[in-house]
Design an enzyme around this catalytic site. Sequence first.
Site, PDB file in Angstrom:
ATOM      1  CG  ASN A  40      12.475  -2.811  -2.307  1.00 37.92           C
ATOM      2  OD1 ASN A  40      12.858  -1.642  -2.151  1.00 37.92           O
ATOM      3  ND2 ASN A  40      13.162  -3.844  -1.844  1.00 37.92           N
ATOM      4  CE  LYS A  41      17.428  -1.276  -6.713  1.00 39.27           C
ATOM      5  NZ  LYS A  41      17.317  -0.378  -7.891  1.00 39.27           N
ATOM      6  CD  GLN A  85      21.820  -0.733  -6.045  1.00 42.17           C
ATOM      7  OE1 GLN A  85      21.966  -1.906  -6.374  1.00 42.17           O
ATOM      8  NE2 GLN A  85      21.117   0.113  -6.771  1.00 42.17           N
ATOM      9  CB  ALA A 121      12.326   5.294  -1.424  1.00 43.21           C
ATOM     10  NE  ARG A 149      20.989   3.142  -3.451  1.00 43.75           N
ATOM     11  CZ  ARG A 149      20.882   2.804  -2.205  1.00 43.75           C
ATOM     12  NH1 ARG A 149      21.626   3.407  -1.276  1.00 43.75           N
ATOM     13  NH2 ARG A 149      20.062   1.871  -1.790  1.00 43.75           N
ATOM     14  CG  ASP A 190      12.262   2.038  -4.297  1.00 47.12           C
ATOM     15  OD1 ASP A 190      12.686   0.905  -4.023  1.00 47.12           O
ATOM     16  OD2 ASP A 190      13.002   3.035  -4.407  1.00 47.12           O
TER      17      ASP A 190
END
Lengths: 331, 331
Positions: A237-238, A186, A40, A38, A227
């Site tokens: 993004n996340k 993460q 990007a 994972r 991302d």
Amino acid sequence: MGNKVKILDQTRLPQAEVYLETDGYETVVSAIREMRVRGAPAIGVLGAYGLALGALKIQTQNHRMFHSELEKVRQALAATRPTARNLFGALDRVMQAAAADKTVEEIKAAIVAAAVQIHHDEADATCKLSEFGSELIKDGFTILTHCNTGTLATTGCGTALGCIKRAFEQGKKIKVMATETRPLLQGARLTAWELKQAGIPFNLITDSMAGYFMHLGRVNCVITGADRIAANGDTANKIGTYSLAVLAHENSLPFYIAAPTSTIDLSLKTGDSIPIEERDPEEVTHIQTMRIAPEGVSALNPSFDVTPNRYISAIITERGIVRAPYDANLK
Amino acid sequence: MGNKVKILDQTRLPQAEVYLETDGYETVVSAIREMRVRGAPAIGVLGAYGLALGALKIQTQNHRMFHSELEKVRQALAATRPTARNLFGALDRVMQAAAADKTVEEIKAAIVAAAVQIHHDEADATCKLSEFGSELIKDGFTILTHCNTGTLATTGCGTALGCIKRAFEQGKKIKVMATETRPLLQGARLTAWELKQAGIPFNLITDSMAGYFMHLGRVNCVITGADRIAANGDTANKIGTYSLAVLAHENSLPFYIAAPTSTIDLSLKTGDSIPIEERDPEEVTHIQTMRIAPEGVSALNPSFDVTPNRYISAIITERGIVRAPYDANLK
């Protein structure tokens, strides 16, 4: 790559370092979908290699049939994760390399070369942007970051975490506050692992603690990856990034996005049209394999959010640091 | 109570309903410290019962020795959790009942009666405030809430969750978005359990998703409980509450605190002097017994944060709904 790709399974970290080795694009598809890889930039690189693996396996010498088979591989890879721009950019670049009017064998070689070039370019871009971003990190800073944006996420120096590592290498006395990043952790699993390996002092916190520490004055800036970045600077993004940006803004702290230009999608005017991936609710009702909520509970699981450009102090790219107005400056 | 207190071990929910039964205050001390019982009103009630259990075990008939022993019990209970006001208020009320000039046996009876009265008063207050708070919840609302503030947290109707349950009982078509509330997952474990039992439709989300859903317009208001409210309305509550309040403010959503007046501490001018409990970092590096971060990682674990009064739209108490200026109106 040879004819194989070797993948570090990030779902198993930090407990175990398990590598998958494959010559089939189907394994690449499932590795991206299951988030074994994972980040990007990393999924852009792996997507390109997946397309190359798929191309090498196509048996025909007939141009039309080759391209038809290749398109099927491309579609399978493109369907893995909808949000990150880098994946689509990388697949497009490989498809362009495949479009030349040559023999099938020459096209295969061009595809492999394109994938290797993408790998090189993405890694190189993150090292360059890390250098630029490190200038924003002053001696004595505590930097808050979210999710994982290091080598694991990029194959290169990293984006947000790359800037932090570079500042540390420059001898600046810095500290990191790393959010655990539920649901898939993460931060707790991967960023903690990378920071520990780099010897950078850090504290792990839950996502809900970030605002508290900003409000207490214990954070100097926030840096995250991206991302997908729209033409106006709105950034996907996340999940949780939007909240961090609002909290940084409310506490007058700079909020930076670090991403290679391959993450920028000038075809989208604003972030409103960035597709947001919804993942399996079991990622929320469970932590890894352990159920935490009662049976039958319904959960929501958006993987990303979009941070409006007004909360973003600067976007750090390999070509330099971009500030508002993003509409004009990103181009 | 008889001479025993029966405690539902909330750390075991929702997997198992385990009760602890004890006639010793030491078990009460560890139950509060280990968060087998939590929630400001509930630990107030349990603290009072703990003091009563301690009093009943004191053997002497000598007034001075009795009070000296009782003070030791009070100190042990007071040292369990520093933030919640209700615990200290309840201990003070029991000690006042013990101050009367009677025989030791009469004092013991007065202590037990005071503890029972506190239980009744706290439960009653949460039912009354739930009625007031339900008026703020309109038909069709989606209410976001944090941590657990239901029967488990209060012994009564609940605070934030009490308002939600009451609105549902009134026939309003409502939905709840419940944050999981890391690190100890009171939302995923306890609020999900209570909402499911009540038959109220809800979705579980991670803490990092709350801002995203507010920004999308999928939340109509936010309601949380409180552990201590200063004279100016600044409110200590479960870590993450401050962030939710800032995000609600930024998205023009009402943010309500629901708490009995026993949570209000008029002796503190502002929230700056509310003590914030720091708990074991293993609650962050682990989820229940499962390690999620690499070995040797240092984590921070503040259990509460303070939300400044400017982010609070109203405070819902058993005496009515209080709005700014809180300095004048809370008194």
